[in-house]
Design a protein around this motif. Sequence first.
Motif, PDB file in Angstrom:
ATOM      1  N   LEU A   1     -52.770 -41.765  16.845  1.00 20.70           N
ATOM      2  CA  LEU A   1     -51.330 -41.823  16.590  1.00 20.70           C
ATOM      3  C   LEU A   1     -50.812 -40.493  16.029  1.00 20.70           C
ATOM      4  O   LEU A   1     -49.795 -39.978  16.453  1.00 20.70           O
ATOM      5  CB  LEU A   1     -51.036 -42.975  15.620  1.00 20.70           C
ATOM      6  CG  LEU A   1     -49.606 -43.461  15.531  1.00 20.70           C
ATOM      7  CD1 LEU A   1     -49.092 -43.934  16.883  1.00 20.70           C
ATOM      8  CD2 LEU A   1     -49.493 -44.591  14.514  1.00 20.70           C
ATOM      9  N   HIS A   2     -51.550 -39.940  15.073  1.00 24.57           N
ATOM     10  CA  HIS A   2     -51.115 -38.681  14.459  1.00 24.57           C
ATOM     11  C   HIS A   2     -52.088 -37.538  14.703  1.00 24.57           C
ATOM     12  O   HIS A   2     -51.842 -36.419  14.273  1.00 24.57           O
ATOM     13  CB  HIS A   2     -50.913 -38.866  12.954  1.00 24.57           C
ATOM     14  CG  HIS A   2     -49.885 -39.907  12.621  1.00 24.57           C
ATOM     15  ND1 HIS A   2     -50.223 -41.147  12.132  1.00 24.57           N
ATOM     16  CD2 HIS A   2     -48.552 -39.902  12.734  1.00 24.57           C
ATOM     17  CE1 HIS A   2     -49.136 -41.866  11.959  1.00 24.57           C
ATOM     18  NE2 HIS A   2     -48.106 -41.146  12.315  1.00 24.57           N
ATOM     19  N   GLY A   3     -53.233 -37.845  15.326  1.00 23.81           N
ATOM     20  CA  GLY A   3     -54.218 -36.794  15.599  1.00 23.81           C
ATOM     21  C   GLY A   3     -54.889 -36.263  14.350  1.00 23.81           C
ATOM     22  O   GLY A   3     -55.322 -35.100  14.314  1.00 23.81           O
ATOM     23  N   LEU A   4     -55.012 -37.104  13.320  1.00 23.73           N
ATOM     24  CA  LEU A   4     -55.655 -36.653  12.080  1.00 23.73           C
ATOM     25  C   LEU A   4     -57.176 -36.734  12.226  1.00 23.73           C
ATOM     26  O   LEU A   4     -57.684 -37.505  13.024  1.00 23.73           O
ATOM     27  CB  LEU A   4     -55.156 -37.502  10.905  1.00 23.73           C
ATOM     28  CG  LEU A   4     -53.650 -37.318  10.627  1.00 23.73           C
ATOM     29  CD1 LEU A   4     -53.133 -38.364   9.652  1.00 23.73           C
ATOM     30  CD2 LEU A   4     -53.368 -35.911  10.090  1.00 23.73           C
ATOM     31  N   PRO A   5     -57.906 -35.906  11.444  1.00 22.30           N
ATOM     32  CA  PRO A   5     -59.355 -35.797  11.673  1.00 22.30           C
ATOM     33  C   PRO A   5     -60.149 -37.032  11.254  1.00 22.30           C
ATOM     34  O   PRO A   5     -59.693 -37.825  10.448  1.00 22.30           O
ATOM     35  CB  PRO A   5     -59.748 -34.589  10.816  1.00 22.30           C
ATOM     36  CG  PRO A   5     -58.682 -34.474   9.779  1.00 22.30           C
ATOM     37  CD  PRO A   5     -57.423 -34.979  10.419  1.00 22.30           C
ATOM     38  N   GLY A   6     -61.338 -37.146  11.815  1.00 21.72           N
ATOM     39  CA  GLY A   6     -62.270 -38.220  11.462  1.00 21.72           C
ATOM     40  C   GLY A   6     -62.628 -39.057  12.665  1.00 21.72           C
ATOM     41  O   GLY A   6     -61.850 -39.164  13.609  1.00 21.72           O
ATOM     42  N   ARG A   7     -63.851 -39.606  12.615  1.00 19.09           N
ATOM     43  CA  ARG A   7     -64.281 -40.506  13.675  1.00 19.09           C
ATOM     44  C   ARG A   7     -64.707 -41.801  12.995  1.00 19.09           C
ATOM     45  O   ARG A   7     -65.397 -41.768  11.967  1.00 19.09           O
ATOM     46  CB  ARG A   7     -65.438 -39.859  14.447  1.00 19.09           C
ATOM     47  CG  ARG A   7     -65.722 -40.569  15.734  1.00 19.09           C
ATOM     48  CD  ARG A   7     -66.360 -39.681  16.779  1.00 19.09           C
ATOM     49  NE  ARG A   7     -66.696 -40.476  17.952  1.00 19.09           N
ATOM     50  CZ  ARG A   7     -65.837 -40.758  18.928  1.00 19.09           C
ATOM     51  NH1 ARG A   7     -64.600 -40.278  18.880  1.00 19.09           N
ATOM     52  NH2 ARG A   7     -66.203 -41.524  19.948  1.00 19.09           N
ATOM     53  N   PHE A   8     -64.271 -42.918  13.548  1.00 22.86           N
ATOM     54  CA  PHE A   8     -64.464 -44.203  12.869  1.00 22.86           C
ATOM     55  C   PHE A   8     -65.073 -45.214  13.815  1.00 22.86           C
ATOM     56  O   PHE A   8     -64.864 -45.148  15.027  1.00 22.86           O
ATOM     57  CB  PHE A   8     -63.117 -44.714  12.334  1.00 22.86           C
ATOM     58  CG  PHE A   8     -62.478 -43.753  11.387  1.00 22.86           C
ATOM     59  CD1 PHE A   8     -62.809 -43.767  10.044  1.00 22.86           C
ATOM     60  CD2 PHE A   8     -61.582 -42.784  11.853  1.00 22.86           C
ATOM     61  CE1 PHE A   8     -62.252 -42.845   9.168  1.00 22.86           C
ATOM     62  CE2 PHE A   8     -61.024 -41.865  10.981  1.00 22.86           C
ATOM     63  CZ  PHE A   8     -61.357 -41.892   9.646  1.00 22.86           C
ATOM     64  N   GLN A   9     -65.785 -46.166  13.199  1.00 18.15           N
ATOM     65  CA  GLN A   9     -66.472 -47.192  13.980  1.00 18.15           C
ATOM     66  C   GLN A   9     -65.835 -48.552  13.779  1.00 18.15           C
ATOM     67  O   GLN A   9     -65.430 -48.886  12.660  1.00 18.15           O
ATOM     68  CB  GLN A   9     -67.898 -47.313  13.446  1.00 18.15           C
ATOM     69  CG  GLN A   9     -68.914 -46.668  14.313  1.00 18.15           C
ATOM     70  CD  GLN A   9     -70.309 -47.018  13.852  1.00 18.15           C
ATOM     71  OE1 GLN A   9     -70.535 -47.840  12.963  1.00 18.15           O
ATOM     72  NE2 GLN A   9     -71.273 -46.378  14.469  1.00 18.15           N
ATOM     73  N   VAL A  10     -65.783 -49.337  14.858  1.00 19.19           N
ATOM     74  CA  VAL A  10     -65.423 -50.753  14.723  1.00 19.19           C
ATOM     75  C   VAL A  10     -66.704 -51.555  14.895  1.00 19.19           C
ATOM     76  O   VAL A  10     -67.446 -51.333  15.858  1.00 19.19           O
ATOM     77  CB  VAL A  10     -64.377 -51.163  15.777  1.00 19.19           C
ATOM     78  CG1 VAL A  10     -64.138 -52.672  15.739  1.00 19.19           C
ATOM     79  CG2 VAL A  10     -63.069 -50.408  15.560  1.00 19.19           C
ATOM     80  N   VAL A  11     -66.977 -52.435  13.934  1.00 17.10           N
ATOM     81  CA  VAL A  11     -68.168 -53.282  14.006  1.00 17.10           C
ATOM     82  C   VAL A  11     -67.744 -54.749  14.053  1.00 17.10           C
ATOM     83  O   VAL A  11     -66.644 -55.093  13.641  1.00 17.10           O
ATOM     84  CB  VAL A  11     -69.131 -53.055  12.802  1.00 17.10           C
ATOM     85  CG1 VAL A  11     -69.597 -51.607  12.763  1.00 17.10           C
ATOM     86  CG2 VAL A  11     -68.485 -53.460  11.494  1.00 17.10           C
ATOM     87  N   ARG A  12     -68.633 -55.584  14.597  1.00 20.55           N
ATOM     88  CA  ARG A  12     -68.360 -57.027  14.645  1.00 20.55           C
ATOM     89  C   ARG A  12     -69.422 -57.751  13.838  1.00 20.55           C
ATOM     90  O   ARG A  12     -70.619 -57.495  14.016  1.00 20.55           O
ATOM     91  CB  ARG A  12     -68.372 -57.522  16.092  1.00 20.55           C
ATOM     92  CG  ARG A  12     -68.025 -59.013  16.214  1.00 20.55           C
ATOM     93  CD  ARG A  12     -68.263 -59.564  17.610  1.00 20.55           C
ATOM     94  NE  ARG A  12     -67.287 -59.088  18.571  1.00 20.55           N
ATOM     95  CZ  ARG A  12     -67.562 -58.277  19.600  1.00 20.55           C
ATOM     96  NH1 ARG A  12     -68.785 -57.844  19.781  1.00 20.55           N
ATOM     97  NH2 ARG A  12     -66.621 -57.900  20.427  1.00 20.55           N
ATOM     98  N   CYS A  13     -68.953 -58.638  12.934  1.00 22.95           N
ATOM     99  CA  CYS A  13     -69.882 -59.444  12.138  1.00 22.95           C
ATOM    100  C   CYS A  13     -70.533 -60.464  13.070  1.00 22.95           C
ATOM    101  O   CYS A  13     -69.845 -61.212  13.752  1.00 22.95           O
ATOM    102  CB  CYS A  13     -69.108 -60.142  11.012  1.00 22.95           C
ATOM    103  SG  CYS A  13     -70.055 -61.419  10.177  1.00 22.95           S
ATOM    104  N   ARG A  14     -71.881 -60.478  13.082  1.00 19.17           N
ATOM    105  CA  ARG A  14     -72.581 -61.383  14.010  1.00 19.17           C
ATOM    106  C   ARG A  14     -72.426 -62.843  13.606  1.00 19.17           C
ATOM    107  O   ARG A  14     -72.540 -63.727  14.435  1.00 19.17           O
ATOM    108  CB  ARG A  14     -74.072 -61.028  14.069  1.00 19.17           C
ATOM    109  CG  ARG A  14     -74.351 -59.769  14.879  1.00 19.17           C
ATOM    110  CD  ARG A  14     -75.829 -59.713  15.302  1.00 19.17           C
ATOM    111  NE  ARG A  14     -76.075 -58.540  16.134  1.00 19.17           N
ATOM    112  CZ  ARG A  14     -76.510 -57.375  15.662  1.00 19.17           C
ATOM    113  NH1 ARG A  14     -76.748 -57.230  14.374  1.00 19.17           N
ATOM    114  NH2 ARG A  14     -76.692 -56.343  16.481  1.00 19.17           N
TER     115      ARG A  14
END
Length: 320
Positions: free
Chosen positions: A32-45
């Motif tokens: 959306l804003h191009g701000l730094p960082g890489r993030f993960q989406v996880v799913r609770c099993r």
Amino acid sequence: MTIPPDVVLEDADCPLGCPRSDETVLAGRDRLHGLPGRFQVVRCRSCGLMRTNPRPSPGTIGFYYPEDYHPYRNTRVAGPSGRLGALKARIKPLARRFFEFNGTRLPPLAPGRMIEIGCASGGFMHQMARTGWSVAGVEFSAAAAGHARDLGYPVHTGPIESAPDPAAPVDLVVGWMVLEHLHGPVEALRRLHRWSRPNGWLVLSVPNAASLEFRLFKDRWYALSLPTHLYHFTPGTLQRVLNAGGWRVERIFHQRLLGNIAGSFGYLLQDRRMLPALARWLRKFPEKSGLHQYALFPLACLAALTGQTGRMTVWARRES
Ligand SMILES: [Zn+2]
């Protein structure tokens, strides 16, 4: 691009108290804003709830909400300017009712006391106050809260956890596209439970991560909004989180809007470095309200019927 040193990442367990067992769904960045960082989406099993993890801490996530964050602006109340403005102000609610996007659809309630969480600049509170509701708000952004207060409404600035209990129980709590932003959604829902009268209503909207949009676009899904969206609900996991907070789901509506698809296509073109002008226009599409929404309405109705649009609105009632 690495995360600036003043953003603290924290690791969080599933808020439903499940034993730790996650699978990675995807990785992505702030588009959306191009701000730094890489993030993960996880799913609770155990319960299926998806969350962004690790995530910016409550004290430092403000970095990802710059001043021009769209909801702060589009809820500003502007006086209608000139005859055309006045006409538009009259036609818009009628058109919305006719087309029924279901975005801010409320149960049939007589005016009473309402609190809006994440009230931004106060546009919705203003609309409700004009139909006889006594309104108050909670807003994280000081600038947006200031605009809402300028309209004459009491607004607490800060996170929900810091908001004082209302003087009297409320009949209705609303939160438009806000639950997915909260670090502690179950605690927040319990707090809203405490603020409400017995059998009081809670009406929320959130992105729908069970939608076709999400499955198609994955990390390019417009409504993924990493890292400000900390949870990515499906109808099932939304229900579980609401139950844990003391709320019983009455209905879930799938909104008749397809703007996310345009925005997601914009991200896709941007990644492929194709048609930059079109990509820019598409990325701005979901923030625009206007004729395009109406043009896509028939298709959006079909998608909503099968629960495939990217946003849902839930009506819930306070349990005991
Ligand atoms: Zn879980």
